[in-house]
Each structure stands twice: as C-alpha cells, then as structure tokens.
Enzyme design. Structure first.
Site, mmCIF file in Angstrom:
data_model
loop_
_atom_site.group_PDB
_atom_site.id
_atom_site.type_symbol
_atom_site.label_atom_id
_atom_site.label_comp_id
_atom_site.label_asym_id
_atom_site.label_seq_id
_atom_site.Cartn_x
_atom_site.Cartn_y
_atom_site.Cartn_z
ATOM 1 N N GLU A 38 -8.752 5.957 -6.288
ATOM 2 C CA GLU A 38 -8.911 5.311 -4.988
ATOM 3 C C GLU A 38 -10.342 4.800 -4.842
ATOM 4 O O GLU A 38 -11.269 5.310 -5.481
ATOM 5 C CB GLU A 38 -8.613 6.367 -3.902
ATOM 6 N N ASN A 65 0.870 4.597 2.633
ATOM 7 C CA ASN A 65 0.377 5.904 2.206
ATOM 8 C C ASN A 65 0.205 6.788 3.440
ATOM 9 O O ASN A 65 -0.359 6.340 4.450
ATOM 10 C CB ASN A 65 -0.988 5.744 1.526
ATOM 11 N N GLU A 66 0.658 8.009 3.357
ATOM 12 C CA GLU A 66 0.513 8.967 4.474
ATOM 13 C C GLU A 66 0.711 8.256 5.811
ATOM 14 O O GLU A 66 -0.154 8.312 6.699
ATOM 15 C CB GLU A 66 -0.846 9.686 4.409
ATOM 16 N N TYR A 106 -2.307 19.133 -1.842
ATOM 17 C CA TYR A 106 -3.653 19.600 -2.184
ATOM 18 C C TYR A 106 -3.718 21.096 -1.898
ATOM 19 O O TYR A 106 -3.122 21.571 -0.928
ATOM 20 C CB TYR A 106 -4.699 18.880 -1.329
ATOM 21 N N GLU A 143 -0.015 12.468 -4.744
ATOM 22 C CA GLU A 143 -1.392 12.968 -4.845
ATOM 23 C C GLU A 143 -1.304 14.477 -4.930
ATOM 24 O O GLU A 143 -0.619 15.093 -4.111
ATOM 25 C CB GLU A 143 -2.213 12.598 -3.595
ATOM 26 N N GLN A 197 -8.499 12.950 -8.397
ATOM 27 C CA GLN A 197 -8.457 11.544 -8.750
ATOM 28 C C GLN A 197 -9.153 11.356 -10.097
ATOM 29 O O GLN A 197 -10.051 12.136 -10.403
ATOM 30 C CB GLN A 197 -9.134 10.717 -7.690
HETATM 31 O O1 AHR Z 1 -7.370 11.725 -2.071
HETATM 32 C C1 AHR Z 1 -8.120 11.682 -0.905
HETATM 33 C C2 AHR Z 1 -7.277 11.408 0.340
HETATM 34 O O2 AHR Z 1 -6.367 12.450 0.504
HETATM 35 C C3 AHR Z 1 -6.425 10.173 0.300
HETATM 36 O O3 AHR Z 1 -7.121 9.044 0.721
HETATM 37 C C4 AHR Z 1 -5.311 10.499 1.249
HETATM 38 O O4 AHR Z 1 -4.105 9.860 0.896
HETATM 39 C C5 AHR Z 1 -5.197 12.001 1.188
HETATM 40 O O5 AHR Z 1 -5.177 12.580 2.447
#
Ligand code: AHR
Length: 497
Positions: free
Chosen positions: A27, A176-177, A252, A303, A350
C-alpha cells in the site's frame, strides 16, 4: 515416544492450493512503496530499487495487491499516469495527510509503474478500486486503461504512456474495508454500491471485456455483516447474478503486544491470537454457504499479519521483524492449507518495511526478514493439492482460558511428491514429532529447519539477516514414519518422494 504426532492422509484431498494463497499486499503508506519498492533521493524520484526487486524476484510471489488498503478509497488512478513531472501531488485522507509523518503523495509510482513491476517479478497484479470516494465510471475506466486492446482514448493513453499491449489485470477489488475507512457503509449500502460497481467493472457479457476478470467484494470478520451483505447483493428483481468471485476479511493480531517488553506468556497469547485465523475463515465461509448457496465464492484473507503496538517509525507502521512473527506466518500458511477448499487468496501486510513485511530497507541496502524465509520454505505447497492431516499435540493453557496447541502442520501433494510443513510454536521447549504418512511410504526425505539458532524476538537487521536462513537437517525414517526434532520456536519442511 514422541511429544506430538502428525498423521498425513495422502489420499484425502481437501482442495487445490491456489498459488495466490501465498499472496502479498503493498500500500502507499509509510516506506512500503517510496523507499521500499521505489527509490527516492530527497525530492528526486529515482526508480525501482534493485535490491528489493532482487529479493522479491528470488521467491515465488504469486499475487500483489495495490494501492490499498484504506489508501485505495481515496485514490484516483488518473493522478498516477503520464509524465511524472505533470502528476499532481495529493493528500490522502488516511495515509498521506502531510507534511512529515504521513507525507503527501507525489504519484510518482502509479498504475504503469506497479503493473510493470508485477510483470518483472512475475506476479499477478490485483488492483483495489475506489468505492468510498470514487464512482463506477472511474473504476470502469481503470479497467479499460489497463485491459482494453481497441482504439479508444483510454487504451491510446496507455499506449502513449509507453505500454502497447494490455496488461490483462485479472483481479479487481471493489473497495476496501467499506464498513470502515472505505465509506462507513452498512452491509446493505455496500451491497448496493457493489452491484453498481460490478455492473460497470466486470459484467461478463460486457462486449468490451473479453477478459476473465475476478471481482472481489469486501467482507468482514463477523458472520452478520457478511450474511446481510450477501443477502442484499443477491436481491435482484431480474434474477441477475452479479459477478462476485471472492469475499474478503482482514485479520491483524498482536495489537496489544510490545515486542521488546514481551515475555514468554505474551508470545503464547500472540500466537493464540494468530491461530484465530482459522475461526475467521470458518465464519466467512459459513456465511457464504448459508446465503450464496448457488454460487461459487472464494474466501480471500485480503490483509493479515502481526501489527504490534511497538513502532520503530513515527508513523506507527514499522515494527521489529522477529522469528516470533515468522512462526505466526508459518501457522497461518498451514491454516490456509487446511481450508484450501474455500480459501482462494491471501495477502500478508505488507511487502516492504511496513507491519509484517518480508523485506526491510535502509538507504543503502535491503534484507530479508524471518517471515521471508517462511514464505520461501512453504512455496512448494503452491499449486499442490492440500491433504488432510490430524495432529496430536501438547498444548498450553493460557491465562485467558484459551489453549495454545504447540505443534502445527500441514501437507500437500503434486501426485509424486508430498510436502509437509511443521511448526513448533513452543518458545520454551523442544518438541519431537512423529510424522506418519498414510497411503505412501517415503523413499527419500529432504528436510530443512528454520530458526533453530535464533531467539524468538531477536530483531533482524542488515548485520544479522543471514543468520535466519534455512538449514538442511537430518530426520529418521522408519517405514512410513518420519521423526523430526523441533527445537523451540522453529519451522521444518519435509519434501518426501
Ligand atoms: O494495512 C494497513 C491498514 O490496515 C490498511 O490501510 C487497512 O485496510 C487496514 O485497516
């Protein structure tokens, strides 16, 4: 008697391991693109970084998602094409607010730079369109610019910018999101937007597009959100099935852990958090099964990875690269194999410098993190058929009442060879593992071991990066049983013919 046992049922195929399951995400934030993939010297835009290119080119990197993340829903792709000196500088609501910690976006790295980079490293590009602040026309124009071979203004603009042949981009993300940074939408609102965008971006009988596009919808870790979205998206008075090939979620973990202050109990909690990936996959697959019964929709973990509280950069996006993170990656890749009947792609966050990156840089050099070696070691699973495994393992009781099963593993086959991966998530004790292969007897076994000599939280840097490379190791083979010794916090792979 071994501490743990992994039985490999070589004839019980779960599903095909799409290479895209080992995918990546880059990103425009922090030093991922600029000073990561792309070199900048002061205000001068130099070009691709040769050292990063080389490291990424040396592993099987099947797919790369770009330009975001949250960045994508405030990005206008036409800002990033044409002569670099004419491209506008912009702010991005999320990751380029300017002026210092989140510097303004120069747009020096745009669509052509990204797609050429993908071609050079032989990876499939995946573009995320702007749903939050963009419109379907902008997204459809992007498809035309990238993929159309005719004589239109957009196709000719691509040619003028130096690219004659269409790029044939297959994967297109619709936002995205969108439940968060991508527009704060309810599932129903997003379903309406999705149908508008899908109509213009990817309707399969659109005469302009004879490309085999795959459209990716944004989902969530929660059953209800996915159920409501899928119900609404299917609700068409014409009975039209809008193109919808994959539904995503993000995972995450480790967000409460500071790597430098963590002790062994924190490691266990972190690894147990990582293993929750499996539940999330089942949640989203369950919603697809429940609602979209007539459709074949894959699950994408768009992600994922470790996101620790500790930041080594002011923007909060860089963190130490450790074996601990790499163990979580190994366990996740095993989980993806277990769910290869539904998982069609995943993208670790990433690629360079940011969060659980594979490669890190300073001004002078680039080096591989432990997670890089896990991806490299697991690459033989790509394009194989994942087969069922059952594991009997000791586990640790955690203070929050969860269990951490200490030995993880998975297996896959290409018909001739069986490839097995094993992880000892126990950062305190070694584990001996007997791998029993049902339906085949090993002729020969080549084994490698990762991280045997490394402390789980030693930080990798340019001076010690080569200490994390895999080493060949010996295993005992007796009939159909392979015995492996796994020191604390290690990963092993077995290639069996
Ligand atoms: O990867 C960082 C951020 O995490 C991204 O921009 C978003 O999609 C997610 O919340």
């Amino acid at each position: 008697m071994a501490d743990a046992e992994l039985t490999v049922h070589t004839e019980a195929v779960i599903g095909h391991v799409d290479p895209a399951v080992h995918g990546h995400f880059s990103e425009h934030l922090g030093r991922c693109i600029y000073d990561g993939i792309w070199r900048r010297d002061g205000d001068e835009e130099v070009g691709y970084r040769e050292d990063v290119f080389q490291l990424l080119n040396d592993i099987e990197l099947p797919v790369l998602r770009w330009p975001g993340g949250c960045f994508a829903d405030d990005y206008h792709w036409e800002d990033g094409i044409g002569p670099r000196e004419d491209r506008p500088r912009r702010r991005n609501l999320f990751w380029a607010q300017g002026p210092e910690e989140l510097p303004e976006e120069s747009n020096a790295f745009g669509t052509d730079e990204f797609l050429e980079f993908c071609e050079e490293i032989d990876t499939e590009p995946y573009l995320a369109t702007n749903v939050g602040s963009g419109d379907p026309q902008e997204a459809a124009d992007w498809v035309e610019y990238c993929n159309y071979d005719g004589d239109t203004e957009l196709a000719n603009r691509r040619r003028k910018n130096g690219r004659e042949e269409p790029y044939d981009v297959k994967y297109w993300g619709i936002g995205n999101e969108n439940w968060g940074c991508g527009g704060q939408m309810t599932p129903e609102q997003y379903a309406d937007e999705y149908r508008r965008f899908a109509t213009y971006v990817g309707t399969t009988d659109n005469l302009m597009l004879d490309h085999d596009l795959e459209l990716i919808a944004c989902g969530f870790e929660q059953h209800e959100w996915n159920r409501r979205f899928l119900e609404k998206v299917n609700d068409s008075p014409w009975g039209v099935e809008f193109p919808l090939d994959h539904l995503t979620f993000h995972h995450y973990y480790g967000r409460t852990m500071s790597v430098s202050e963590a002790d062994e109990d924190d490691y266990d909690t972190f690894l147990a958090d990582a293993l929750e990936m499996s539940d999330h996959i089942e949640t989203i697959a369950g919603a697809i099964d429940a609602v979209a019964t007539t459709r074949d929709i894959g699950v994408i973990v768009d992600e994922w990875g470790a996101w620790h509280v500790e930041a080594t950069a002011d923007n909060g996006l860089e963190q130490p690269g450790t074996v601990l993170d790499a163990l979580s990656a190994a366990a996740a890749l095993d989980i993806f194999n277990h769910h290869s009947d539904v998982v069609t792609m995943t993208n670790i966050a990433q690629t360079v410098n940011v969060l659980q990156c594979l490669v890190e840089t300073d001004d002078d050099e680039a080096w591989a993190r432990p997670t890089y070696h896990v991806f490299d070691a697991y690459a033989p699973h790509q394009d194989n058929d994942a087969v069922q495994t059952t594991v009997t393992t000791p586990s640790r009781d955690l203070e929050d009442d969860r269990d951490l099963p200490l030995v993880q593993g998975s297996a896959s086959t290409d018909g001739d060879e069986t490839f097995i991966s094993l992880t000892n998530l126990d950062c305190r004790e070694a584990q001996t593992v007997d791998v029993r292969v049902e339906g085949a007897t090993p002729d020969s076994v080549e084994a490698t071991l990762l991280f045997a000599d490394n402390d789980p939280k030693t930080e990798v840097g340019p001076d010690n990066a080569d200490e994390f490379e895999p080493e060949p190791t010996d295993v005992d083979v007796d009939g159909n049983t392979i015995s492996v010794d796994l020191p604390p916090a290690t990963v092993a792979t077995l290639e069996m013919t």
